[in-house]
Design an enzyme around this catalytic site. Structure first.
Site, mmCIF file in Angstrom:
data_model
loop_
_atom_site.group_PDB
_atom_site.id
_atom_site.type_symbol
_atom_site.label_atom_id
_atom_site.label_comp_id
_atom_site.label_asym_id
_atom_site.label_seq_id
_atom_site.Cartn_x
_atom_site.Cartn_y
_atom_site.Cartn_z
ATOM 1 N N TYR A 32 14.238 22.888 13.634
ATOM 2 C CA TYR A 32 14.875 22.261 12.458
ATOM 3 C C TYR A 32 15.041 23.277 11.325
ATOM 4 C CZ TYR A 32 14.417 17.647 14.601
ATOM 5 O OH TYR A 32 14.535 16.572 15.440
ATOM 6 N N ASP B 87 6.301 12.813 7.962
ATOM 7 C CA ASP B 87 7.296 13.323 8.900
ATOM 8 C C ASP B 87 6.960 14.771 9.220
ATOM 9 O OD1 ASP B 87 10.105 12.477 10.069
ATOM 10 O OD2 ASP B 87 10.221 14.588 9.548
ATOM 11 N N ARG C 172 11.905 1.310 10.699
ATOM 12 C CA ARG C 172 12.983 0.413 10.275
ATOM 13 C C ARG C 172 13.115 -0.883 11.060
ATOM 14 N NH1 ARG C 172 17.664 4.686 10.198
ATOM 15 N NH2 ARG C 172 16.228 5.543 11.731
ATOM 16 N N ARG D 14 10.584 0.891 1.792
ATOM 17 C CA ARG D 14 11.471 2.056 1.816
ATOM 18 C C ARG D 14 12.493 1.964 0.679
ATOM 19 N NH1 ARG D 14 15.080 5.425 2.450
ATOM 20 N NH2 ARG D 14 15.946 6.216 4.404
ATOM 21 N N ARG E 143 6.315 6.075 16.239
ATOM 22 C CA ARG E 143 7.187 5.508 15.193
ATOM 23 C C ARG E 143 6.950 4.016 14.974
ATOM 24 N NH1 ARG E 143 12.136 8.576 14.172
ATOM 25 N NH2 ARG E 143 11.462 10.722 14.263
HETATM 26 O O1 1CP Z 1 5.175 7.390 14.284
HETATM 27 C C1 1CP Z 1 5.074 6.937 13.127
HETATM 28 O O2 1CP Z 1 5.211 5.727 12.848
HETATM 29 C C2 1CP Z 1 4.648 7.871 12.021
HETATM 30 C C3 1CP Z 1 5.639 8.518 11.243
HETATM 31 C C4 1CP Z 1 6.598 9.537 11.818
HETATM 32 C C5 1CP Z 1 6.397 10.567 12.760
HETATM 33 C C6 1CP Z 1 5.166 10.849 13.587
HETATM 34 C C7 1CP Z 1 7.924 9.661 11.352
HETATM 35 C C8 1CP Z 1 8.538 8.768 10.357
HETATM 36 N N1 1CP Z 1 8.483 10.765 11.948
HETATM 37 C C9 1CP Z 1 7.588 11.323 12.809
HETATM 38 C C10 1CP Z 1 7.739 12.528 13.651
HETATM 39 C C11 1CP Z 1 9.072 13.162 13.765
HETATM 40 N N2 1CP Z 1 10.041 13.342 12.815
HETATM 41 C C12 1CP Z 1 9.510 13.807 14.938
HETATM 42 C C13 1CP Z 1 8.689 13.941 16.190
HETATM 43 C C14 1CP Z 1 8.750 12.737 17.043
HETATM 44 C C15 1CP Z 1 10.099 12.411 17.611
HETATM 45 O O3 1CP Z 1 10.623 13.219 18.385
HETATM 46 O O4 1CP Z 1 10.605 11.330 17.294
HETATM 47 C C16 1CP Z 1 10.783 14.342 14.696
HETATM 48 C C17 1CP Z 1 11.652 15.123 15.661
HETATM 49 C C18 1CP Z 1 11.110 14.035 13.347
HETATM 50 C C19 1CP Z 1 12.341 14.425 12.613
HETATM 51 C C20 1CP Z 1 13.035 13.223 12.110
HETATM 52 N N3 1CP Z 1 12.607 12.513 11.029
HETATM 53 C C21 1CP Z 1 14.142 12.568 12.658
HETATM 54 C C22 1CP Z 1 14.884 12.977 13.917
HETATM 55 C C23 1CP Z 1 16.095 13.753 13.580
HETATM 56 C C24 1CP Z 1 16.840 14.181 14.803
HETATM 57 O O5 1CP Z 1 16.666 15.320 15.244
HETATM 58 O O6 1CP Z 1 17.620 13.387 15.329
HETATM 59 C C25 1CP Z 1 14.426 11.463 11.844
HETATM 60 C C26 1CP Z 1 15.554 10.474 11.976
HETATM 61 C C27 1CP Z 1 13.427 11.426 10.832
HETATM 62 C C28 1CP Z 1 13.262 10.408 9.777
HETATM 63 C C29 1CP Z 1 12.114 9.485 9.941
HETATM 64 N N4 1CP Z 1 10.817 9.877 10.163
HETATM 65 C C30 1CP Z 1 9.991 8.785 10.216
HETATM 66 C C31 1CP Z 1 10.828 7.620 9.990
HETATM 67 C C32 1CP Z 1 10.334 6.206 9.920
HETATM 68 C C33 1CP Z 1 12.138 8.082 9.824
HETATM 69 C C34 1CP Z 1 13.356 7.233 9.514
HETATM 70 C C35 1CP Z 1 13.651 7.400 8.051
HETATM 71 C C36 1CP Z 1 14.035 6.130 7.344
HETATM 72 O O7 1CP Z 1 13.201 5.243 7.142
HETATM 73 O O8 1CP Z 1 15.198 6.078 6.958
#
Ligand code: 1CP
Length: 335
Positions: free
Chosen positions: A144, A71, A25, A34, A21
């Site tokens: 999910y 994502d 943010r 964003r 990640r």
């Molecule tokens: O790593 C990076 O910088 C690349 C981008 C990336 C990746 C690899 C994002 C951007 N998400 C992910 C993978 C992802 N997404 C996972 C696997 C890794 C982990 O466990 O963290 C999972 C479970 C998600 C699902 C997801 N997407 C969540 C979690 C929800 C939960 O179960 O609590 C969330 C909050 C997101 C949104 C998201 N994805 C990525 C970002 C930067 C964000 C935040 C969104 C925003 O900017 O508002």
């Protein structure tokens, strides 16, 4: 490329570094893009803006790898399941009732902008910086899809016992779709791929074998058939004592470790010479100070002489000060 050499089992000093990640943010320049994109899904599907946010952490911190900005839930969306990100709450999908409603034939058309982003980023990145493509592990994405949101995944857990045939159907569809999705990313220029199996740890051993290891094996075998030599990092978060079976049986080249797994224990159960990735506690990056300094020094000593990619044990959180990331980079680079 140092990053790929380590994935292939070579030790490097100082170890290559990137952060899960790393685009997100905690960076003001990310928040600006964003805002411009509107919602999060629109950002993922806008190649120009997704390229920009992928490159931001590379410009600022000079990490050894960039990870495609997207994502894991873009794939179910491309398969036809609704997806929205509730502000401050995370993803929401209509819980899946019928696999027949998904449209795998149309998916590639919908995720095409993500594949375009891969090509653009590879063109823009410095030659020595690796580009990581990714997908969610099928079990995690299914969690999910079946529950419709993050949390305890109660529906998925229940279905795994009461309607295993349904869960299997979902996983089979996701496994095939993930092969196509990841293969397209590699063809477009991804240097390696990572499978985020973030919720692997919710499944007891027999289900772990069937829902986590088996689909991963199929994905790795097929990807390697289509792209000989391509490297795959698996991240079976909270796998616990199943880590060894995963590392030996899933076909991945390297494993990402969560922060509760001791590196020496992981080494003892993984094939000799397998690259490991991780596993600094993300909280330390928020706290900074003496706790961060000591933990990074300890981790560096632990991995010296082994094929290891320095990273966190889970994603960076939005409340991490940039100065702490800068300090981490400094500590790692000075060796
Ligand atoms: O790593 C990076 O910088 C690349 C981008 C990336 C990746 C690899 C994002 C951007 N998400 C992910 C993978 C992802 N997404 C996972 C696997 C890794 C982990 O466990 O963290 C999972 C479970 C998600 C699902 C997801 N997407 C969540 C979690 C929800 C939960 O179960 O609590 C969330 C909050 C997101 C949104 C998201 N994805 C990525 C970002 C930067 C964000 C935040 C969104 C925003 O900017 O508002």
């Amino acid at each position: 490329m140092k990053f790929l050499d380590v994935l292939a089992g070579g030790a490097a000093w100082p170890p290559p570094l990137w952060l899960m990640r790393q685009a997100g943010r905690y960076l003001p320049e990310y928040r600006a893009v964003r805002e411009k994109a509107g919602d999060f899904v629109s950002l993922c599907l806008n190649p120009e803006l997704a390229e920009e946010v992928t490159l931001q952490p590379i410009r600022k911190f000079g990490f050894d790898a960039a990870i495609l900005f997207s994502d894991i839930l873009i794939l179910p969306m491309a398969l036809g399941q609704g997806l929205r990100f509730a502000e401050g709450e995370g993803p929401r999908l209509p819980p899946l009732e019928d696999v027949g409603l998904l449209k795998p034939d149309r998916a590639a058309g919908i995720y095409a902008p993500v594949i375009e982003t891969v090509g653009r980023v590879r063109q823009s990145l410095p030659k020595e910086t690796a580009l990581i493509g990714f997908a969610g592990g099928p079990a995690t994405v299914a969690c999910y899809m079946l529950d419709g949101q993050g949390g305890a995944f109660c529906r998925t857990k229940r279905l795994a016992y009461e309607r295993p045939g349904f869960v299997r159907e979902v996983l089979e569809l996701l496994t095939g779709a993930s092969v196509e999705y990841l293969s397209a990313q590699v063809s477009a220029g991804a240097d390696c791929v990572m499978l985020f199996e973030s919720w692997a740890g919710i499944f007891p051993p027999d289900q772990f074998r069937e829902f986590v290891i088996k689909p991963t094996r199929i994905i790795c075998d097929e990807l390697k058939k289509r792209h000989p030599g391509v490297k795959i990092i698996g991240f079976p978060r909270l796998a616990g004592l199943m880590l060894g079976e995963y590392a030996r049986g899933s076909g991945v080249d390297a494993v990402g470790l969560d922060s509760v797994t001791e590196i020496a224990s992981a080494r003892a159960v993984c094939p000799p010479g397998m690259a490991l990735q991780g596993n600094l506690d993300p909280l330390l990056l928020k706290l900074g100070g003496q706790a961060l300094e000591e933990a990074v020094k300890g981790l560096m000593e632990e991995v010296r002489g082994y094929p290891h990619i320095l990273n966190l044990g889970h994603g960076i959180t939005p409340d991490v000060p940039e100065a702490h990331v800068k300090r981490l980079v400094e500590l790692v680079r000075q060796g």
